[in-house]
Design a protein around this motif. Structure first.
Motif, PDB file in Angstrom:
ATOM      1  N   ILE A 172       0.696  -1.299   0.054  1.00 48.72           N
ATOM      2  CA  ILE A 172      -0.129   0.099  -0.036  1.00 48.72           C
ATOM      3  C   ILE A 172       0.872   1.198   0.046  1.00 48.72           C
ATOM      4  CG2 ILE A 172      -1.693   1.324   1.181  1.00 48.72           C
ATOM      5  CD1 ILE A 172      -2.769  -1.466   2.298  1.00 48.72           C
ATOM      6  N   GLY A 173       1.948   1.217   0.666  1.00 44.46           N
ATOM      7  CA  GLY A 173       3.019   2.215   0.571  1.00 44.46           C
ATOM      8  C   GLY A 173       2.567   3.638   1.590  1.00 44.46           C
ATOM      9  N   ASP A 174       1.678   3.558   2.685  1.00 43.74           N
ATOM     10  CA  ASP A 174       1.209   4.590   3.382  1.00 43.74           C
ATOM     11  C   ASP A 174       2.605   5.043   4.348  1.00 43.74           C
ATOM     12  OD1 ASP A 174      -0.338   6.627   4.941  1.00 43.74           O
ATOM     13  OD2 ASP A 174      -0.355   4.874   6.328  1.00 43.74           O
ATOM     14  N   ILE A 175       3.099   5.947   4.370  1.00 41.67           N
ATOM     15  CA  ILE A 175       4.141   6.302   5.099  1.00 41.67           C
ATOM     16  C   ILE A 175       3.927   6.464   6.660  1.00 41.67           C
ATOM     17  CG2 ILE A 175       3.724   9.152   5.115  1.00 41.67           C
ATOM     18  CD1 ILE A 175       7.111   9.122   4.717  1.00 41.67           C
ATOM     19  N   ALA A 176       2.570   6.802   7.043  1.00 37.56           N
ATOM     20  CA  ALA A 176       2.264   6.835   8.273  1.00 37.56           C
ATOM     21  C   ALA A 176       2.276   5.357   8.931  1.00 37.56           C
ATOM     22  CB  ALA A 176       0.860   7.434   8.523  1.00 37.56           C
ATOM     23  N   THR A 177       1.760   4.513   8.125  1.00 35.44           N
ATOM     24  CA  THR A 177       1.894   3.043   8.601  1.00 35.44           C
ATOM     25  C   THR A 177       3.304   2.448   8.725  1.00 35.44           C
ATOM     26  OG1 THR A 177      -0.190   2.640   7.601  1.00 35.44           O
ATOM     27  CG2 THR A 177       1.012   1.120   8.057  1.00 35.44           C
ATOM     28  N   ALA A 178       4.132   2.902   7.673  1.00 35.98           N
ATOM     29  CA  ALA A 178       5.593   2.722   7.778  1.00 35.98           C
ATOM     30  C   ALA A 178       6.341   3.245   9.003  1.00 35.98           C
ATOM     31  CB  ALA A 178       6.306   3.029   6.637  1.00 35.98           C
ATOM     32  N   ARG A 179       5.782   4.314   9.420  1.00 33.95           N
ATOM     33  CA  ARG A 179       6.253   4.929  10.642  1.00 33.95           C
ATOM     34  C   ARG A 179       5.837   4.064  11.892  1.00 33.95           C
ATOM     35  NH1 ARG A 179       7.682  10.087  13.048  1.00 33.95           N
ATOM     36  NH2 ARG A 179       7.904   9.305  15.183  1.00 33.95           N
ATOM     37  N   ARG A 180       4.774   3.765  11.978  1.00 29.73           N
ATOM     38  CA  ARG A 180       4.309   2.702  12.985  1.00 29.73           C
ATOM     39  C   ARG A 180       5.096   1.457  13.191  1.00 29.73           C
ATOM     40  NH1 ARG A 180      -0.949   4.865  11.712  1.00 29.73           N
ATOM     41  NH2 ARG A 180      -1.417   3.095  10.430  1.00 29.73           N
ATOM     42  N   ASP A 181       5.309   0.942  12.045  1.00 28.34           N
ATOM     43  CA  ASP A 181       6.184  -0.130  12.085  1.00 28.34           C
ATOM     44  C   ASP A 181       7.657   0.312  12.532  1.00 28.34           C
ATOM     45  OD1 ASP A 181       4.198  -1.820  11.056  1.00 28.34           O
ATOM     46  OD2 ASP A 181       4.830  -1.669   8.993  1.00 28.34           O
ATOM     47  N   PHE A 182       8.221   1.229  12.184  1.00 27.32           N
ATOM     48  CA  PHE A 182       9.461   1.817  12.459  1.00 27.32           C
ATOM     49  C   PHE A 182       9.263   1.886  14.081  1.00 27.32           C
ATOM     50  CE2 PHE A 182      12.103   5.122  13.982  1.00 27.32           C
ATOM     51  CZ  PHE A 182      13.391   4.743  13.388  1.00 27.32           C
ATOM     52  N   ASP A 183       8.265   2.622  14.585  1.00 26.75           N
ATOM     53  CA  ASP A 183       8.287   2.723  16.164  1.00 26.75           C
ATOM     54  C   ASP A 183       8.379   1.513  16.863  1.00 26.75           C
ATOM     55  OD1 ASP A 183       8.455   5.410  15.771  1.00 26.75           O
ATOM     56  OD2 ASP A 183       6.207   5.763  15.671  1.00 26.75           O
ATOM     57  N   ALA A 184       7.926   0.606  16.336  1.00 28.49           N
ATOM     58  CA  ALA A 184       7.330  -0.723  17.154  1.00 28.49           C
ATOM     59  C   ALA A 184       9.090  -1.542  17.058  1.00 28.49           C
ATOM     60  CB  ALA A 184       6.588  -1.567  16.280  1.00 28.49           C
ATOM     61  N   ASP A 185       9.880  -1.161  16.229  1.00 25.47           N
ATOM     62  CA  ASP A 185      11.072  -1.940  16.085  1.00 25.47           C
ATOM     63  C   ASP A 185      12.572  -1.207  16.293  1.00 25.47           C
ATOM     64  OD1 ASP A 185      10.387  -4.786  16.041  1.00 25.47           O
ATOM     65  OD2 ASP A 185       9.725  -4.348  14.010  1.00 25.47           O
ATOM     66  N   LYS A 186      12.341   0.364  16.353  1.00 24.96           N
ATOM     67  CA  LYS A 186      13.436   1.043  16.607  1.00 24.96           C
ATOM     68  C   LYS A 186      14.284   0.933  17.610  1.00 24.96           C
ATOM     69  CE  LYS A 186      10.910   4.680  18.962  1.00 24.96           C
ATOM     70  NZ  LYS A 186      10.189   6.072  18.846  1.00 24.96           N
ATOM     71  N   GLY A 187      15.612   0.897  17.365  1.00 24.98           N
ATOM     72  CA  GLY A 187      16.690   0.529  18.553  1.00 24.98           C
ATOM     73  C   GLY A 187      17.122  -0.877  18.429  1.00 24.98           C
ATOM     74  N   ARG A 188      16.488  -1.910  17.685  1.00 24.96           N
ATOM     75  CA  ARG A 188      16.935  -3.083  17.543  1.00 24.96           C
ATOM     76  C   ARG A 188      17.055  -3.617  16.081  1.00 24.96           C
ATOM     77  NH1 ARG A 188      13.451  -7.419  16.917  1.00 24.96           N
ATOM     78  NH2 ARG A 188      11.126  -6.774  16.759  1.00 24.96           N
ATOM     79  N   LEU A 189      16.651  -2.713  15.095  1.00 19.84           N
ATOM     80  CA  LEU A 189      16.891  -2.890  13.810  1.00 19.84           C
ATOM     81  C   LEU A 189      17.335  -1.698  13.106  1.00 19.84           C
ATOM     82  CD1 LEU A 189      13.584  -4.992  13.234  1.00 19.84           C
ATOM     83  CD2 LEU A 189      15.874  -6.193  13.314  1.00 19.84           C
ATOM     84  N   ALA A 190      18.136  -2.082  12.028  1.00 19.05           N
ATOM     85  CA  ALA A 190      18.240  -0.806  11.006  1.00 19.05           C
ATOM     86  C   ALA A 190      17.350  -0.932  10.025  1.00 19.05           C
ATOM     87  CB  ALA A 190      19.719  -1.234  10.419  1.00 19.05           C
ATOM     88  N   PHE A 191      16.957   0.014   9.392  1.00 22.47           N
ATOM     89  CA  PHE A 191      15.977   0.171   8.280  1.00 22.47           C
ATOM     90  C   PHE A 191      16.342   1.073   7.069  1.00 22.47           C
ATOM     91  CE2 PHE A 191      13.805  -0.302  12.311  1.00 22.47           C
ATOM     92  CZ  PHE A 191      12.729  -1.234  12.263  1.00 22.47           C
ATOM     93  N   THR A 192      15.724   0.670   5.868  1.00 23.29           N
ATOM     94  CA  THR A 192      15.782   1.431   4.624  1.00 23.29           C
ATOM     95  C   THR A 192      14.412   1.855   4.357  1.00 23.29           C
ATOM     96  OG1 THR A 192      15.686  -0.405   3.135  1.00 23.29           O
ATOM     97  CG2 THR A 192      17.949   0.413   3.994  1.00 23.29           C
ATOM     98  N   LEU A 193      14.396   2.895   3.723  1.00 24.67           N
ATOM     99  CA  LEU A 193      12.964   3.479   3.394  1.00 24.67           C
ATOM    100  C   LEU A 193      13.102   3.568   1.714  1.00 24.67           C
ATOM    101  CD1 LEU A 193      10.340   4.157   4.365  1.00 24.67           C
ATOM    102  CD2 LEU A 193      10.869   6.541   4.302  1.00 24.67           C
ATOM    103  N   THR A 194      12.285   2.989   0.929  1.00 29.51           N
ATOM    104  CA  THR A 194      12.165   3.121  -0.479  1.00 29.51           C
ATOM    105  C   THR A 194      10.867   4.019  -0.750  1.00 29.51           C
ATOM    106  OG1 THR A 194      12.809   1.057  -1.090  1.00 29.51           O
ATOM    107  CG2 THR A 194      11.583   1.946  -2.637  1.00 29.51           C
ATOM    108  N   LEU A 195      11.300   5.043  -1.331  1.00 35.28           N
ATOM    109  CA  LEU A 195      10.191   6.398  -1.456  1.00 35.28           C
ATOM    110  C   LEU A 195      10.057   6.467  -2.947  1.00 35.28           C
ATOM    111  CD1 LEU A 195      11.761   9.179   0.744  1.00 35.28           C
ATOM    112  CD2 LEU A 195       9.752   7.821   1.045  1.00 35.28           C
ATOM    113  N   ARG A 196       8.659   7.189  -3.259  1.00 32.66           N
ATOM    114  CA  ARG A 196       8.349   7.562  -4.377  1.00 32.66           C
ATOM    115  C   ARG A 196       7.589   8.816  -3.974  1.00 32.66           C
ATOM    116  NH1 ARG A 196       5.712   2.593  -6.062  1.00 32.66           N
ATOM    117  NH2 ARG A 196       3.750   3.954  -5.978  1.00 32.66           N
ATOM    118  N   GLY A 197       8.551   9.882  -4.716  1.00 28.81           N
ATOM    119  CA  GLY A 197       8.002  11.227  -3.986  1.00 28.81           C
ATOM    120  C   GLY A 197       8.704  12.519  -4.841  1.00 28.81           C
TER     121      GLY A 197
END
Length: 364
Positions: A172-197
């Motif tokens: 779906i690609g909703d950035i607000a949803t992606a942010r909630r996923d990030f908040d759930a695992d921040k501090g123990r995982l590294a992340f990349t963000l693929t954007l179209r914008g």
């Protein structure tokens, strides 16, 4: 079915469960899935695993028969209930996927499996014998080919470790949803963000994949780009507008935080205190007083004489290399591989004698 077919089917089943559960696949778990895929054929002396332990294989085959006890639902349920309490989740998934996939694959052959043993009724898939497979026949070869292709498709999805729901959210690609996923695992995982914008000022296309530095406000991200840190969100309140955002886990990462406090110090003293840290990434968050400083958004904000750092990197302190910094209250984030000791902050020395720039301009 032949052992190679069961091995491939077991691996594909393991990857499928990893995709559904969000469990990241691991080599050790994959080996367990391979072993579990061979385990039911202990009841056959002619099987590969049966030849490894012939006395046990002969006894099971003679006492219970082929495709009975070791292929049965009862044996699987009992063994998996015990395994649930004794082994880690990933190994449990591998054991269950490999073992059950063997029974299901054997149901697709003409002789079927006594899945409800001790009942001797044979379970088959599908019911019409015309569509069941012969051992080493064309049907098994087609089945093997399909399992290989399916495994190749499932592997990158499993490595994302997002689970079925996470994969749907990524599509779906909703950035607000992606942010909630990030908040759930921040501090123990590294992340990349693929954007179209697009850039909110120049309207230039900024589509691409970027490393995530940290959160931005309520529903955005601070990301690393070739031009420096940029904020990205679903509105015009940041540097880049994200029409579509796909958050991907880039691997395990531990964040260790330190507090840095000083009444008066210098940028060089802070850099010296940070030097002993053994971390892949170091970020500074907090405030200090330094008159006549310049903002460098989104990581350096100015309010009067107060400087606020937001995921600033140590080289950014060079902007105050000749200045005294007062009322320093910083949090240092050291990001490193799990199990690695990041070390400790060094001593924070006082500021070198300097002339306040507000006085210096009257002396020039």
């Amino acid at each position: 079915m032949l052992t190679p077919t069961h091995l491939v089917a077991g691996q594909t089943a393991y990857l499928a469960v990893c995709v559904a559960s969000g469990n990241p696949p691991a080599p050790n778990e994959a080996l367990v899935a391979l072993g579990a895929a061979m385990l039911p054929d202990l009841d056959s002396r002619q099987s590969y695993i049966g030849r490894l332990v012939p006395p046990l294989s002969t006894w099971i085959g003679t006492r219970f028969g082929h495709r009975t006890l070791t292929h049965s639902l009862a044996a699987q349920v009992v063994a998996l209930i015990i395994a649930w309490w004794l082994i880690p989740t990933g190994y449990f998934i591998a054991l269950a996927a490999g073992w059950i996939s063997h029974s299901v694959a054997d149901m697709m052959t003409r002789s079927g499996v006594c899945w409800f043993w001790p009942s001797l009724a044979r379970c088959v898939l599908p019911g019409n014998p015309r569509y069941r497979m012969e051992v080493l026949g064309h049907g098994e070869l087609w089945f093997l080919s399909i399992m290989v292709l399916l495994g190749l498709v499932l592997m990158p999805l499993a490595q994302r470790a997002e689970g079925t729901t996470g994969l749907i959210r990524s599509a779906i690609g909703d950035i607000a949803t992606a942010r909630r996923d990030f908040d759930a695992d921040k501090g123990r995982l590294a992340f990349t963000l693929t954007l179209r914008g697009r850039d909110n000022l120049s309207y230039a296309d900024v589509s691409g994949t970027y490393s995530v530095i940290g959160p931005w406000r309520e529903d955005g991200f601070l990301i690393a780009t070739s031009g420096g840190p940029r904020s990205s969100c679903g509105s015009t309140a940041c540097d880049w507008y994200a029409a579509h955002a796909d958050l991907t886990r880039a691997g395990a990462q531990t964040t260790t935080s330190f507090e840095l406090r000083a009444e008066v110090t210098s940028a060089e003293a802070i850099r010296t205190a940070l030097a002993p840290l053994a971390a892949d990434e170091i970020y500074l968050l907090g405030t200090f007083i330094a008159p006549e400083s310049k903002a460098a958004l989104p990581t350096v904000a100015i309010s009067g004489d107060e400087v606020t750092l937001f995921y600033a990197t140590p080289p950014m302190l060079d902007a105050w290399s000749t200045r005294a910094l007062t009322a320093v209250e910083l949090t240092v984030q050291a990001r490193h591989a799990p199990g690695v000791d990041p070390g400790q902050l060094g001593p924070i020395g006082p500021a070198a004698p300097t002339i306040d720039p507000r006085i210096m301009r009257w002396l020039e």
